[in-house]
Design a protein around this motif. Structure first.
Motif, mmCIF file in Angstrom:
data_model
loop_
_atom_site.group_PDB
_atom_site.id
_atom_site.type_symbol
_atom_site.label_atom_id
_atom_site.label_comp_id
_atom_site.label_asym_id
_atom_site.label_seq_id
_atom_site.Cartn_x
_atom_site.Cartn_y
_atom_site.Cartn_z
ATOM 1 N N UNK A 283 6.367 46.715 44.928
ATOM 2 C CA UNK A 283 4.916 46.650 44.763
ATOM 3 C C UNK A 283 4.603 45.380 43.980
ATOM 4 N N UNK B 273 -6.997 45.967 45.747
ATOM 5 C CA UNK B 273 -7.414 46.875 44.669
ATOM 6 C C UNK B 273 -7.300 46.173 43.310
ATOM 7 N N UNK C 247 -0.518 43.806 45.954
ATOM 8 C CA UNK C 247 -0.924 45.197 46.178
ATOM 9 C C UNK C 247 -1.975 45.638 45.164
ATOM 10 N N UNK C 248 -1.979 44.964 44.015
ATOM 11 C CA UNK C 248 -2.895 45.344 42.941
ATOM 12 C C UNK C 248 -3.122 44.123 42.061
#
Lengths: 178, 178
Positions: free
Chosen positions: A9, A160, A129-130
């Protein structure tokens, strides 16, 4: 639902320097965002995550710092730019070193420009991813004057976004400082 | 920086039912938020996290659904309320069952009220480490008419909040549906 651990991630962290004079470290909110990411998300799963540190340097900002400086030659400007670069590298080195110590993969880079625009641009390019951004957690009146990078990113970044507000205990005397 | 695994990271997920008629499942955005949390955050570290599912039922919403219903006795109202409760429980059961299958601790509960207000109230009460809310990812014009729970939570919830936008491929014919 079990996921392959092959691709980590990828969490992008936007980090900046403290605005407190004579304090050449990461801002309080950057450190808070980093520590939250390690403690609450990465936890013991160090191989499952990769942290991407983006530091955006504001070209104008140095103009304010150097209000009382005298530039007498092209060399003076060059040494100022050299100093900015050194500070940025030092900031990123601290984060990358900490990741290395605990065994989390990381990458770091510097960009110049308006932080909120550059962060959103880099999100588009890097597709994390973030995105984790620290925030001073200012009230509405203070926000009007200082603008907030985190609010812009929450609205415009194409991934996000989580905003980590600074712990009120850690706020400096002037809450606009960080 | 290494964290004790004693206390799991508590992630609250606000989940709701699909608005698509005759589709008695979780909304597309709720499922997206849940799957993102498992794939990108929990990953293989199932013992490091606890998921808290909050489902807020809107008392008025059923009024619309039941526009054509005829209520002839107090029993009719009672059975309507019974049906709502059964639907809410079914929704939460799906999420909790999935968590149980993959070995992630979870809890779930139902509240009634205005979702955005109730979510923020429950965040204050339960104090999760992170709130994950799904979003339809509507444009500014659509948002004016439908309001968005996620925007309110980002501003008002007293914990870090991450909004997971619905995958555009998954949007139903009417993007206001979910």
């Amino acid at each position: 639902m079990a996921t392959s651990e092959a691709t980590a991630t990828r969490i992008m962290l936007a980090v900046n320097q403290s605005t407190i004079k004579g304090y050449p470290h990461a801002s309080i909110s950057s450190r808070g965002a980093f520590e939250w990411t390690l403690q609450k998300i990465v936890r013991s799963n160090t191989s499952g995550f990769k942290l991407l540190f983006l530091h955006v340097q504001v070209p104008d900002e140095d103009g304010f710092d150097d209000m009382d400086s005298i530039f007498a030659s092209p060399e003076d400007f060059k040494s100022m730019r050299h100093r900015d670069r050194a500070r940025g590298l030092h900031l990123l080195e601290c984060f990358v070193t900490k990741c290395h110590q605990i065994g989390v993969a990381s990458e770091a880079w510097i960009k110049k420009g308006d932080p909120k625009e550059v962060i959103c641009h880099e999100v588009k390019r890097v597709q994390p991813d973030l995105l984790v951004v620290g925030s001073r957690g200012l009230g509405p009146f203070q926000r009007v004057f200082v603008g907030t990078v985190s609010e812009f990113c929450v609205k415009h970044a194409e991934c996000p976004v989580v905003t980590i507000k600074r712990n009120p205990d850690e706020a400096p005397q002037d809450p606009v400082d960080d």
